[in-house]
Design an enzyme around this catalytic site. Structure first.
Site, PDB file in Angstrom:
ATOM      1  N   ALA A   1     -11.929   1.781   4.143  1.00 27.90           N
ATOM      2  CA  ALA A   1     -10.877   0.924   3.592  1.00 27.90           C
ATOM      3  C   ALA A   1     -10.068   1.656   2.522  1.00 27.90           C
ATOM      4  O   ALA A   1     -10.356   2.802   2.151  1.00 27.90           O
ATOM      5  CB  ALA A   1     -11.490  -0.352   3.021  1.00 27.90           C
ATOM      6  N   HIS A   2      -9.047   0.977   2.014  1.00 31.41           N
ATOM      7  CA  HIS A   2      -8.119   1.591   1.061  1.00 31.41           C
ATOM      8  C   HIS A   2      -8.821   2.044  -0.216  1.00 31.41           C
ATOM      9  O   HIS A   2      -9.734   1.410  -0.716  1.00 31.41           O
ATOM     10  CB  HIS A   2      -6.966   0.636   0.718  1.00 31.41           C
ATOM     11  CG  HIS A   2      -7.396  -0.717   0.259  1.00 31.41           C
ATOM     12  ND1 HIS A   2      -6.607  -1.832   0.384  1.00 31.41           N
ATOM     13  CD2 HIS A   2      -8.518  -1.164  -0.332  1.00 31.41           C
ATOM     14  CE1 HIS A   2      -7.214  -2.877  -0.114  1.00 31.41           C
ATOM     15  NE2 HIS A   2      -8.384  -2.501  -0.563  1.00 31.41           N
ATOM     16  N   ASN A   3      -8.367   3.191  -0.712  1.00 26.48           N
ATOM     17  CA  ASN A   3      -8.802   3.790  -1.993  1.00 26.48           C
ATOM     18  C   ASN A   3     -10.224   4.335  -1.978  1.00 26.48           C
ATOM     19  O   ASN A   3     -10.712   4.787  -3.018  1.00 26.48           O
ATOM     20  CB  ASN A   3      -8.695   2.786  -3.156  1.00 26.48           C
ATOM     21  CG  ASN A   3      -7.346   2.130  -3.262  1.00 26.48           C
ATOM     22  OD1 ASN A   3      -6.327   2.734  -2.935  1.00 26.48           O
ATOM     23  ND2 ASN A   3      -7.329   0.885  -3.672  1.00 26.48           N
TER      24      ASN A   3
ATOM     25  N   SER B 236     -12.080   0.835  -2.414  1.00 25.63           N
ATOM     26  CA  SER B 236     -12.213   1.415  -3.760  1.00 25.63           C
ATOM     27  C   SER B 236     -13.612   1.880  -4.124  1.00 25.63           C
ATOM     28  O   SER B 236     -13.891   2.127  -5.304  1.00 25.63           O
ATOM     29  CB  SER B 236     -11.707   0.428  -4.826  1.00 25.63           C
ATOM     30  OG  SER B 236     -10.354   0.107  -4.604  1.00 25.63           O
TER      31      SER B 236
ATOM     32  N   HIS C 269       0.852  -1.190   0.000  1.00 28.25           N
ATOM     33  CA  HIS C 269       0.000   0.000   0.000  1.00 28.25           C
ATOM     34  C   HIS C 269       0.890   1.242   0.000  1.00 28.25           C
ATOM     35  O   HIS C 269       1.423   1.635   1.038  1.00 28.25           O
ATOM     36  CB  HIS C 269      -0.926   0.008   1.225  1.00 28.25           C
ATOM     37  CG  HIS C 269      -2.046  -0.970   1.114  1.00 28.25           C
ATOM     38  ND1 HIS C 269      -1.868  -2.328   1.302  1.00 28.25           N
ATOM     39  CD2 HIS C 269      -3.352  -0.805   0.801  1.00 28.25           C
ATOM     40  CE1 HIS C 269      -3.028  -2.945   1.119  1.00 28.25           C
ATOM     41  NE2 HIS C 269      -3.938  -2.044   0.810  1.00 28.25           N
TER      42      HIS C 269
END
Length: 341
Positions: free
Chosen positions: A262-264, A282, A221
């Site tokens: 969460a990520h993105n 995402s 990441h």
């Protein structure tokens, strides 16, 4: 409207240079061929590659990837000449591009990312914290007890930092910001007039890995968290940094306690997110969105502008602008009420 929204986010995304991860100085295409076990064509072996990026952000000398047909429009507009894909999708790659055909696209992306950024899997605490805070570098900033700062941390005027808070190297915090106690901030850029309440953890690595019977493979990441102006982050929020792109909280958005992002994930402007809401990776949330408590948003979804999501809902598909939904799976609220009289 969704595509305009994504375009605006990408412009905002690109104006920040990521200061948190050190990239190898020289990366050759032949090295990518080698680690992906792709046959090396001699005419390509000495080509220098600048970076690895998503389709919409990759430039001419970057490598990118195409792993799902739903990104076909981005494939057609990407500036990258080198695209990692699989055999099923390789026919969609224009002949003017170099297709690197692999068995598992995302595993291959993880390998290339780690090649470019050798420390990208390291998320342990830093050792290069300042031994003492030089008050001359932080004019008009108030610090609580036991605050720890990394190197090159920037904090604007009239800001406060609570007790036992850790801010790691290269983090930037704007003016008139209020950081609570027991907060951890890493790999993050924060605008002006932002409040982060007690116990929040911002900028940790995302929950990304590939299951394996012998040993799970971690996904690097190398993105960051960007928090725009006038945002409030509630107590015990957890906000993961992006994998390749960035996690973004839009201007004037307020997050209640115990929210996980969460990520993105990209949250638009003027959004209200109440307690215990979870966002999978995402997903992109439009402007003026309101989400009730304990709702869950699945990954890779697009939620339009002015959407209202009822508490406890499970969102598993895209939601268009100006829509009110509730239930699991989330549906038009009028239909939900009629079905549950």
């Amino acid at each position: 409207y969704i595509f305009i929204f994504i375009f605006i986010f990408n412009i905002f995304n690109m104006k920040y240079t990521n200061p948190f991860f050190k990239k190898r100085k020289k990366n050759y295409l032949k090295e990518i061929f080698q680690i992906l076990n792709v046959k090396n064509k001699n005419k390509y072996k000495n080509i220098l590659i600048n970076d690895i990026k998503n389709l919409d952000q990759a430039l001419n000398k970057d490598v990118t990837f195409f792993h799902s047909i739903k990104y076909k429009l981005l494939l057609n507009s990407t500036k990258s000449k080198i695209i990692i894909t699989n055999s099923k999708l390789s026919n969609f790659i224009p002949k003017t591009k170099i297709a690197l055909v692999v068995d598992n696209v995302l595993v291959s992306v993880a390998k290339v990312t780690e090649l470019f950024y050798p420390n990208s899997l390291n998320d342990q605490f830093e050792n290069n914290f300042l031994k003492s805070i030089n008050k001359k570098n932080y004019k008009n900033v108030k610090f609580g007890s036991n605050v720890i700062l990394g190197e090159n941390v920037k904090i604007g005027k009239n800001s406060t930092v609570g007790h036992n808070t850790i801010i790691e190297s290269n983090v930037e915090i704007g003016n008139n910001c209020h950081i609570g106690s027991n907060v951890i901030i890493k790999k993050t850029i924060i605008g002006n007039n932002v409040s982060i309440l007690d116990g929040a953890i911002i900028g940790k690595k995302g929950f990304g890995f590939f299951p394996n019977n012998k040993k799970n493979i971690k996904y690097p990441h190398i993105g960051m968290v960007i928090i725009e102006n006038n945002v409030e982050i509630g107590c015990n929020n957890t906000i993961d940094r992006g994998s390749l792109s960035n996690t973004i909280i839009g201007e004037n958005s307020f997050l209640d306690n115990q929210v996980h992002i969460a990520h993105n994930v990209q949250i638009g402007k003027n959004c209200i997110v109440t307690g215990q809401v979870g966002f999978a990776g995402s997903s992109k949330i439009g402007n003026n969105v309101m989400i009730g408590g304990q709702a869950g948003i699945s990954g890779h979804l697009k939620i339009g502008n002015n959407v209202k999501i009822g508490g406890g809902s499970g969102v598993i598909k895209n939601i268009p602008d100006n829509t009110k939904v509730m239930g699991y799976p989330a549906k038009d609220i009028k239909k939900f009420i009629l079905e549950n009289k």
